[in-house]
Design an enzyme around this catalytic site. Structure first.
Site, PDB file in Angstrom:
ATOM      1  N   THR A  42      -8.460   6.758  -2.048  1.00 47.02           N
ATOM      2  CA  THR A  42      -9.727   6.362  -2.137  1.00 47.02           C
ATOM      3  C   THR A  42     -10.911   7.376  -1.822  1.00 47.02           C
ATOM      4  O   THR A  42     -12.009   7.264  -2.397  1.00 47.02           O
ATOM      5  CB  THR A  42     -10.010   5.188  -1.121  1.00 47.02           C
ATOM      6  OG1 THR A  42      -9.470   5.372   0.128  1.00 47.02           O
ATOM      7  CG2 THR A  42      -9.429   3.713  -1.766  1.00 47.02           C
ATOM      8  N   LYS A  44      -8.083  14.151   4.790  1.00 48.41           N
ATOM      9  CA  LYS A  44      -7.266  12.991   4.570  1.00 48.41           C
ATOM     10  C   LYS A  44      -6.213  13.269   5.635  1.00 48.41           C
ATOM     11  O   LYS A  44      -6.113  14.284   6.221  1.00 48.41           O
ATOM     12  CB  LYS A  44      -6.588  12.817   3.269  1.00 48.41           C
ATOM     13  CG  LYS A  44      -5.902  14.128   2.738  1.00 48.41           C
ATOM     14  CD  LYS A  44      -5.204  13.753   1.130  1.00 48.41           C
ATOM     15  CE  LYS A  44      -6.381  14.084   0.045  1.00 48.41           C
ATOM     16  NZ  LYS A  44      -6.701  12.694  -0.598  1.00 48.41           N
ATOM     17  N   ARG A  45      -5.364  12.050   5.904  1.00 48.17           N
ATOM     18  CA  ARG A  45      -4.429  12.332   6.869  1.00 48.17           C
ATOM     19  C   ARG A  45      -3.420  13.422   6.298  1.00 48.17           C
ATOM     20  O   ARG A  45      -3.075  13.789   5.129  1.00 48.17           O
ATOM     21  CB  ARG A  45      -3.366  11.004   6.785  1.00 48.17           C
ATOM     22  CG  ARG A  45      -4.065   9.720   7.470  1.00 48.17           C
ATOM     23  CD  ARG A  45      -4.504   9.986   9.217  1.00 48.17           C
ATOM     24  NE  ARG A  45      -3.209  10.230   9.831  1.00 48.17           N
ATOM     25  CZ  ARG A  45      -2.634   9.122  10.637  1.00 48.17           C
ATOM     26  NH1 ARG A  45      -3.238   8.119  10.773  1.00 48.17           N
ATOM     27  NH2 ARG A  45      -1.563   9.299  11.257  1.00 48.17           N
ATOM     28  N   HIS A  70       0.853  -1.200   0.080  1.00 48.71           N
ATOM     29  CA  HIS A  70       0.088  -0.112  -0.249  1.00 48.71           C
ATOM     30  C   HIS A  70       0.756   1.039   0.338  1.00 48.71           C
ATOM     31  O   HIS A  70      -0.039   2.413   0.177  1.00 48.71           O
ATOM     32  CB  HIS A  70      -0.935  -0.044   1.383  1.00 48.71           C
ATOM     33  CG  HIS A  70      -1.844  -0.990   1.355  1.00 48.71           C
ATOM     34  ND1 HIS A  70      -3.144  -0.720   0.663  1.00 48.71           N
ATOM     35  CD2 HIS A  70      -2.019  -2.301   1.796  1.00 48.71           C
ATOM     36  CE1 HIS A  70      -4.049  -1.767   0.842  1.00 48.71           C
ATOM     37  NE2 HIS A  70      -3.129  -2.677   1.384  1.00 48.71           N
ATOM     38  N   LYS A  94     -14.817   8.361  -3.614  1.00 42.42           N
ATOM     39  CA  LYS A  94     -15.616   8.685  -2.801  1.00 42.42           C
ATOM     40  C   LYS A  94     -16.471   9.940  -3.273  1.00 42.42           C
ATOM     41  O   LYS A  94     -17.863  10.221  -3.718  1.00 42.42           O
ATOM     42  CB  LYS A  94     -15.615   8.731  -1.624  1.00 42.42           C
ATOM     43  CG  LYS A  94     -15.069   7.371  -0.810  1.00 42.42           C
ATOM     44  CD  LYS A  94     -14.629   7.213   0.486  1.00 42.42           C
ATOM     45  CE  LYS A  94     -14.072   6.233   0.945  1.00 42.42           C
ATOM     46  NZ  LYS A  94     -13.110   6.241   2.052  1.00 42.42           N
ATOM     47  N   LYS A 115       1.114  14.584   0.856  1.00 45.03           N
ATOM     48  CA  LYS A 115      -0.307  14.772   0.413  1.00 45.03           C
ATOM     49  C   LYS A 115      -0.587  16.317   0.075  1.00 45.03           C
ATOM     50  O   LYS A 115      -1.463  16.626  -0.352  1.00 45.03           O
ATOM     51  CB  LYS A 115      -1.379  14.152   1.317  1.00 45.03           C
ATOM     52  CG  LYS A 115      -1.225  12.907   1.546  1.00 45.03           C
ATOM     53  CD  LYS A 115      -2.409  12.569   2.541  1.00 45.03           C
ATOM     54  CE  LYS A 115      -2.141  10.998   3.042  1.00 45.03           C
ATOM     55  NZ  LYS A 115      -2.914   9.980   1.911  1.00 45.03           N
TER      56      LYS A 115
END
Ligand code: 26V
Length: 812
Positions: free
Chosen positions: A652, A544-545, A356, A656, A550
């Site tokens: 992910t 998100k985290r 992952h 969504k 990111k």
């Protein structure tokens, strides 16, 4: 499927309420009412659960076990009602009784036994396995404390323990009779008797692993699978707890604490590996208990051990459960009496592994000394696996010692878990096409060269049952009205909605639905933070985290730039925007914590500045979790997927958002690439460096962030405002972020991608102004999202990796 009418439901509910509370319904608190409802639903599920297990036994189908340190389920009442097919009946019945179902659902604690993407993926997979009637079960740890709860105090993250079990958990059933013993430490004596080696493990510390089973309800198909979570308890015969006066009370207490600590907490890091012995204990604990119980179950159902690999598949979710490989070897050799070669063949057939992340700092490697001391017999087995693997390599790469060393499982004082996982599994997969290609070409290229057939891609997915049907009932109703309800069981049928994308009426309805969802979110924000937001503004969302790769920083710098420009020119013609953030940082990840503080301080400044706050607002929502995501995602206009290309394995939430009709602004990273391929360039806004450019810059080192900043007044102003007191009186507060971007040369290309990002955001503004065009894009995104249902992903795992079949349907 469960068939129950409203009146029967009311009767059952009243009766259940009295049974468990010993008082009348009108005397009960809301929480009492929630408990009674949960308990009733559990009763309905119980019979199906037993029947499903009977059917699995009769059909002797292959059973799949998904081993994962994390299962991020969120709340279960709503999804269980939905999957049982009784949500509407229940709602109507409770309405009659003057009870609001939504209110009861909101009382349930989130089951937050996961950090983020990997744990939520495991939860989506359980839902899909049950809904496709695949005999697939979860195996993990019942952490007493889940992922910490986040408070924002003085603009910064403060961690509070998540005591999610304080009021009990109606969904779990403790199975004391199915407990297993797990052994740590001690000595292993090797005896040579009758020409065979025998391994005698003595002086170990024994821990009792007690399973708690939770039902995983399939969608309207009578299937109930099992999520088995293990809890660590002291072995009652290890110490006599009643011996207060014998002086060993203290020792007994110490023993108890050390045992219970194993399932006490979920490690809240998902990006930096630390060699903590407790985490190694957790890993062996659940893997050993899980395999023991699988084999016990298999044998008690008269299974022939020689056929074990035809009857079970074990999936390893990232490297965390990799000890399943040597543990299964141990059981087969030491307890079942198989030879090495047979055991190895079976183990390899049974095990499969998903990677992952390619972030090097997250790769697990355990120090030999720690490992050997805690798991002496398992260490011997790993050594033997490594020895045999290296000798195979030596024959293949004669004289190439460096190569053999690089690929070895044990090297330089460490055991490399990814290497063990690859060597011990028959399948290794990445989670999006790009990610799998990077694994094959870069990170795992040596292994790919050796075992090309092991490697495959399984692009992630999400359960549309939770993320569309349950989270966005209004959109779901509308889709049903336009295209019928086949998409509920065949999500790719959503493509039938595409033909309406140009229809003005449909576009208006989509806009109205979005507005209602935005109003709901705006109400929640007002309730939580007392801030009024404009629902006609663009809701621009990054949840998100919090992590440097990111690039929440990129988003934040762009907001700071917009602020500067609005101050300079109050008439600047922009579409009003509300920037919404949410996410947790690992408690020890200081840079990420500073990013949270920066976002909050920028928010304070902007929201309180009357010169700009009609046009822009910034909101950081506290304590990101599954149930919060369920409110935010249906309300989003813009989905921010802006990681440095190559770093996000899949993502992910991107799927969504798309399913809920948001437009994505993205780099060509992870599954964003496949989203782009699905919707076409005209329905997504892409920016930033490509994979090739990023890899090239890393390789050649031809990037100096300072050069860009120094030659650019606009950028210089933004970067300086990090350290000149604009956002915080303490000028050192954001020095870490400043240094990261300037002094340490911006590892994640925030500066490099900055202007490309700004252009993309301007494009978003232009697109949004053309209302019809925007709604058309939203419609196309919805229509093309079906492929990202985890039902598709699970079908691919079942046919391509596990070789498992459905109970009721074909997996075509
Ligand atoms: C890693 C580590 C590293 C050591 C400390 C504890 C710990 C706990 C969890 C993890 C897993 C990090 C990997 C992860 O969550 N990856 C995410 O997986 C998602 C599902 O495949 C994917 O969508 C995200 O892109 C990826 O970042």
């Amino acid at each position: 499927m469960l068939s129950i009418d409203k009146e029967t439901f009311k009767k059952d509910y009243r009766q259940k309420f009295i049974e468990i509370h010993g008082k009348d319904l009108d005397e009960g608190t809301d929480y009492n009412k929630y408990e009674a409802l949960g308990s009733l639903v559990r009763d309905y599920v119980a019979k199906m659960w037993i029947d499903t297990n009977k059917k699995y036994k009769e059909n002797s189908k292959k059973q799949v076990y998904y081993f994962s340190m994390e299962f991020l389920l969120g709340r279960l009442l709503g999804s269980n009602l939905l999957n049982l097919g009784i949500r509407d009946t229940c709602k109507a019945a409770l309405d009659d009784l003057g009870i609001d179902l939504d209110k009861l659902e909101n009382l349930e604690e989130d089951q937050g036994l996961g950090n983020g993407g990997l744990g939520r993926l495991a939860a989506c997979f359980l839902d899909s396995m049950a809904s496709l009637s695949i005999p697939g079960h979860g195996c993990g740890i019942r952490y007493k404390y889940g992922f910490f709860s986040q408070k924002i105090i003085n603009d910064s993250q403060v961690e509070v323990p998540d005591d999610w079990l304080k009021r009990g958990n109606i969904w779990e059933i403790k199975k004391t009779d199915k407990a297993r013993v797990v052994k740590f430490g001690g000595d292993v004596r090797v005896d040579y008797t009758d020409g065979n080696l025998k391994f005698n493990h003595t002086n170990y510390d024994a821990v009792l692993a007690v399973p708690y089973d939770m039902p995983i309800v399939g969608y309207k198909n009578n299937v109930v699978n099992t999520l088995r979570l293990w809890s660590a308890e002291p072995l009652s015969n290890e110490f006599d707890f009643s011996s207060f006066n014998r002086g060993d009370f203290k020792k007994a207490m110490e023993y108890r604490d050390s045992v219970e600590s194993i399932s006490q907490i979920l490690y809240p890091d998902d990006s930096f590996y630390e060699g903590k012995v407790l985490r190694l204990k957790q890993q062996y604990f659940f893997v050993s208990a899980g395999l023991q119980s699988i084999i016990h179950h298999f044998k008690s159902a008269q299974g022939n051990m020689k056929e074990l690999d035809e009857k079970i598949a074990v999936h390893i979710n990232d490297t965390h459960p990799t000890l399943a490989i040597p543990e299964l070897m141990r059981i087969l050799i030491d307890e079942e009496g198989f030879g090495w070669d047979t055991s190895w063949r079976m183990t390899n057939n049974i095990m499969s592994y998903t990677n992952h992340t390619i972030m090097a700092e997250a790769l697990e490697k355990w120090p030999i000394e720690m490992f050997k001391k805690l798991l002496p017999r398992i260490f011997m087995i790993v050594q033997e696996i490594d020895k045999r693997f290296c000798s195979e390599l030596k024959n293949k790469y004669v004289g190439q010692w460096d190569k053999v060393r690089k690929m070895a499982i044990i090297d330089n004082g460490y055991i490399k878990m990814a290497h063990l996982a690859i060597v011990g599994s028959h399948s290794v997969n990445g989670v999006a096409k790009l990610h799998t290609e990077i694994l094959k070409k870069q990170e795992m290229s040596d292994f790919y060269y050796c075992y090309p057939n092991k490697f495959n891609n399984k692009t992630n997915g999400i359960t549309h049952r939770r993320w569309l049907i349950s989270a966005n009932p209004k959109l779901t109703m509308f889709l049903k009205e336009k295209i019928g309800d086949s998409f509920i069981t065949h999500p790719t049928d959503m493509i039938n909605f595409e033909k309406f994308a140009h229809n003005i009426e449909v576009q208006n309805r989509l806009r109205d639905i979005k507005l209602e969802n935005k109003r709901k979110l705006a109400d929640l924000i007002y309730k939580d933070k007392g801030i009024n937001i404009d629902i006609s503004s663009i809701f621009d969302v990054q949840i998100k985290r919090i992590h440097a790769y990111k690039r929440q920083t990129l988003n934040c710098l762009r907001i700071m730039d917009l602020y500067n420009r609005l101050i300079e020119n109050p008439n600047l013609d922009i579409v009003p925007r509300t920037f919404i953030f949410a996410g947790k940082s690992a408690p020890g990840y200081y840079l990420a914590k500073d990013i949270i503080t920066l976002i909050n301080m920028v928010a304070d400044k902007i929201n309180n500045d009357d010169r700009v706050n009609k046009k822009i607002k910034v909101i950081f929502m506290e304590n990101y979790r599954v149930s919060l995501a369920e409110v935010i995602i249906p309300a989003a206009d813009v989905s921010e997927q802006i990681s440095t290309t190559t770093k996000e394995a899949s993502g992910t939430s991107n799927m969504k958002f798309m399913m809920n009709g948001a437009v994505t602004i993205a780099t060509l990273d992870g599954a964003n690439v496949e989203i782009r391929d699905e919707v076409g360039d005209e329905n997504i806004v892409i920016f930033g460096l490509t994979e090739k450019q990023v890899l090239n810059l890393y390789k050649t080192g031809g990037y100096v962030s300072q050069n860009i900043i120094n030659n650019d007044v606009r950028l210089k102003k933004i970067i300086n405002s990090l350290v000149d007191g604009t956002y915080c009186k303490d000028k050192n507060k954001f020095k870490s972020i400043y240094e990261n971007l300037v002094t340490y040369n911006d590892e994640f290309f925030v500066i490099k991608d900055f202007y490309s990002y700004l252009e993309a955001q301007e494009k978003i503004d232009r697109l949004y102004r053309d209302k019809s065009k925007w709604q058309r894009m939203c419609a196309v995104n919805i229509a093309h999202s079906g492929i990202f249902s985890s039902d598709r992903t699970i079908r691919e795992y079942a046919t391509g990796i596990w070789g498992s079949k459905c109970l009721y349907k074909n997996l075509e």
